[in-house]
Design a protein around this motif. Structure first.
Motif, mmCIF file in Angstrom:
data_model
loop_
_atom_site.group_PDB
_atom_site.id
_atom_site.type_symbol
_atom_site.label_atom_id
_atom_site.label_comp_id
_atom_site.label_asym_id
_atom_site.label_seq_id
_atom_site.Cartn_x
_atom_site.Cartn_y
_atom_site.Cartn_z
ATOM 1 N N PHE A 108 6.484 55.532 52.953
ATOM 2 C CA PHE A 108 6.565 54.374 52.072
ATOM 3 C C PHE A 108 7.925 54.295 51.380
ATOM 4 N N ALA A 109 8.376 53.075 51.131
ATOM 5 C CA ALA A 109 9.490 52.849 50.214
ATOM 6 C C ALA A 109 8.988 53.224 48.821
ATOM 7 N N PRO A 110 9.887 53.568 47.895
ATOM 8 C CA PRO A 110 9.450 54.033 46.568
ATOM 9 C C PRO A 110 8.515 53.072 45.820
ATOM 10 N N GLN A 111 8.704 51.763 45.982
ATOM 11 C CA GLN A 111 7.840 50.804 45.284
ATOM 12 C C GLN A 111 6.438 50.766 45.881
ATOM 13 N N GLY A 112 6.279 51.240 47.113
ATOM 14 C CA GLY A 112 4.969 51.296 47.745
ATOM 15 C C GLY A 112 4.557 50.038 48.467
ATOM 16 N N ASN A 113 5.392 49.011 48.475
ATOM 17 C CA ASN A 113 5.015 47.744 49.106
ATOM 18 C C ASN A 113 5.458 47.635 50.561
ATOM 19 N N ILE A 114 6.369 48.500 50.990
ATOM 20 C CA ILE A 114 6.872 48.512 52.359
ATOM 21 C C ILE A 114 6.668 49.903 52.943
ATOM 22 N N ALA A 115 6.265 49.947 54.212
ATOM 23 C CA ALA A 115 6.143 51.225 54.920
ATOM 24 C C ALA A 115 6.985 51.155 56.186
ATOM 25 N N TYR A 116 7.453 52.305 56.610
ATOM 26 C CA TYR A 116 8.248 52.437 57.831
ATOM 27 C C TYR A 116 7.494 53.350 58.786
ATOM 28 N N VAL A 117 7.365 52.901 60.040
ATOM 29 C CA VAL A 117 6.566 53.616 61.032
ATOM 30 C C VAL A 117 7.417 53.877 62.274
ATOM 31 N N ALA A 118 7.514 55.146 62.667
ATOM 32 C CA ALA A 118 8.240 55.513 63.886
ATOM 33 C C ALA A 118 7.338 55.269 65.092
ATOM 34 N N VAL A 125 11.373 51.415 64.902
ATOM 35 C CA VAL A 125 10.645 51.621 63.654
ATOM 36 C C VAL A 125 10.074 50.281 63.225
ATOM 37 N N SER A 126 8.780 50.274 62.928
ATOM 38 C CA SER A 126 8.152 49.072 62.374
ATOM 39 C C SER A 126 8.345 49.061 60.866
ATOM 40 N N VAL A 127 8.676 47.895 60.336
ATOM 41 C CA VAL A 127 8.707 47.678 58.896
ATOM 42 C C VAL A 127 7.427 46.916 58.575
#
Length: 189
Positions: A108-118, A125-127
């Motif tokens: 997760f990005a620090p704010q928790g609203n975006i995740a990154y997936v390998a 990488v999926s956003v």
């Protein structure tokens, strides 16, 4: 027991199957453990050191990440999607989030609203926008991306590419790889 650091094993918690990854909630009360051989996530109560629930997720769950809003995402390698778990009530959302081929790592990005997936099968990488439960972008990286992590300030995402022994550094504000660095053999998490 590690005398120098003062560590010792306080409990061994039996699991019903091979475990892959573990993530602990912010309040340190629960641990969530992926069990890829049985397509489950074990919920462990760390106050009593017992498995209190087995959650059904997708096929071949690999990695898990929990954001500051108590949302966990699990990569389901066999289904090419993510399972979302409310960690407060230990409940899996009925709809999964579609991502690329053979997703492995998630962060997760620090704010928790975006995740990154390998996505190992697609070399990208999926956003993922977690509030809308959907993939909003893909970013090409090296061969067979495996692990992924986001810098504390949210500016960069670092991806380990096990197929070409490199790491990709993504500039999150630009949405593309800023640099690729050769590293040792088979970088993972």
């Amino acid at each position: 027991r590690n005398v120098e650091w003062g560590w010792s094993v306080i409990a061994e918690i039996p699991l019903p199957s091979f475990a892959s990854q573990i993530e602990i909630t912010e309040n340190n009360r629960l641990a969530f453990v992926t069990l890829p051989y049985i397509d489950r996530v074990a919920v462990i109560d760390l106050e009593v050191n017992l498995v209190v629930e087995l959650l059904i997720v997708g096929d071949d769950p690999e990695d898990i990440a929990i954001n500051r809003n108590s949302l966990a995402l699990v990569t389901n390698q066999g289904d090419d999607n993510l399972s979302a778990i409310n960690t407060i009530i230990s409940e899996v959302a009925p709809d999964r989030i579609r991502v690329g081929d053979f997703p492995t790592g998630v962060a997760f990005a620090p704010q928790g609203n975006i995740a990154y997936v390998a996505n190992q099968g697609d070399n990208n990488v999926s956003v993922v926008n977690v509030f809308h439960h959907r993939e909003v972008n893909t970013i090409p990286v090296g061969e067979f991306p495996f692990g992924v992590d986001v810098s504390k300030d949210g500016r960069y995402t670092v991806v380990s590419n096990s197929g070409d022994n490199s790491i990709s550094i993504i500039d999150n504000s630009l949405g593309h790889v800023a640099d690729t660095i050769e590293v040792g053999l088979l970088p993972a998490y």
